[in-house]
Structure formats: structure tokens, C-alpha cells
Scaffold this active site. Sequence first.
Site, PDB file in Angstrom:
ATOM      1  N   ALA A  14      -1.879   2.997  -1.423  1.00 36.83           N
ATOM      2  CA  ALA A  14      -0.796   2.095  -1.570  1.00 36.83           C
ATOM      3  C   ALA A  14      -1.309   0.835  -1.910  1.00 36.83           C
ATOM      4  O   ALA A  14      -2.442   0.582  -1.694  1.00 36.83           O
ATOM      5  CB  ALA A  14      -0.168   2.236  -0.078  1.00 36.83           C
ATOM      6  N   ASP A  15      -0.629  -0.104  -2.232  1.00 38.50           N
ATOM      7  CA  ASP A  15      -0.967  -1.556  -2.390  1.00 38.50           C
ATOM      8  C   ASP A  15       0.243  -2.421  -2.000  1.00 38.50           C
ATOM      9  O   ASP A  15       1.200  -1.918  -2.151  1.00 38.50           O
ATOM     10  CB  ASP A  15      -1.619  -1.815  -3.807  1.00 38.50           C
ATOM     11  N   THR A  16      -0.222  -3.564  -1.490  1.00 38.94           N
ATOM     12  CA  THR A  16       1.047  -4.773  -1.079  1.00 38.94           C
ATOM     13  C   THR A  16       0.574  -5.859  -1.454  1.00 38.94           C
ATOM     14  O   THR A  16      -0.513  -6.381  -1.533  1.00 38.94           O
ATOM     15  CB  THR A  16       0.755  -4.703   0.629  1.00 38.94           C
TER      16      THR A  16
END
Length: 197
Positions: A79-81
Site C-alpha cells: 500500500a501507499d498513501t
Amino acid sequence: MSFIYLASQSPRRRQLLDQLGVAHRLLLPDDAAAAEALEAVRPGEAPAAYVRRVTRLKLDAALRRLHQQGLPPAPVLCADTTVALGRHILGKPADAREAAAMLRQLAGGTHRVITALALQAGERRHEALSDSRVRFAPMSETELADYLASGEWQGKAGAYAIQGRAAAFIAHISGSYSGIMGLPLFETHQIMRLARL
């Protein structure tokens, strides 16, 4: 499914997977600098396209590590935010001065927090996107200085963490609280169901 690999250094993502009851092992990059280089923004790149691209790159790199290290096969989650003000992407600040500039931009207004996730299970890849809105209250210079002194801004997109001291300035959110933290639980559960995990 006995476990999945989590390709993330974020302790918050581990906590959120624990909250879902998902057994996981870390699959971390050998070279932190190379991992950070994957997060470089391309000129004119829209925030949602950026976070999707970075998540895919991180997952590809994790799958290579899994193969190179000869680890037991299992699904891999990545995941990446990112924090976005309009089309402007606010990444992780390099220092307190950059953190202060970001927080001054966010204070008194509304911004987006976008988290992309991708799960590789065998030959199939499942992806999802969480897009939330966060309204920050105005911050006085004293409040800003106190927050910066806490060091909580370090390593955080947009220079803050919703689950930390910055929560005192968050007037309203619309979307996924866990997505703002870095791993949207609803979307994570959905892609795991799609992968039959």
C-alpha cells in the site's frame, strides 16, 4: 491461508492487519533509499495516478525480493498513501521547515488522503483505492511549533498522522479513517475476498 506478506515498514499497517485478524509477515526492502526512490513524483502526475503507480512499483519490488530470497510462497500486500491539496502532492517532509510549510497549507482547509493497495495472490493481482477528505482547523504559530517539536511529522505524508497529536486539529473527515491511517480496512477486506483469502 496461513499468512500474507506485508511489504511495508509502517507499524500502523501492521496494527490494522492485526485488527482484521490477518496473520502476516514483513517483507521489507533491503535498501531503504531505493524504496524511497520509488516514491518520486513525475511532473504533472495526478495524486490518484501517482499513488496507484507507486503501489504497483512497490509490489513488483516485493515480489522480486520474495523470489530472490527463496521465501515460502504466500500472497503479498502492498500500500501507499499520499496527501493531496488539489493536484499538488504533499509527500514526506525532508525537515521541520518543509513540515511547517505543509501544515500551514493544510491548516484551515480541506485536503484529500488517498491510499492505494495491491494484493498479489498467485498469478492474480487485485487493486483498490481509498479517497478520503480531511478538514483541518486553523493552527496558531504556537500550536504549529509545539507539534513540530513533537517530531510526529517525521516520515508522514503531509507531515501528520491522524491517529496522533494532529487529531486535535482535524475538524472533520469524510471517507475511511483507516485509509487515512494508511490501510483502508474495508477495501483490504474486499480484495482479500476477491483473492479468496
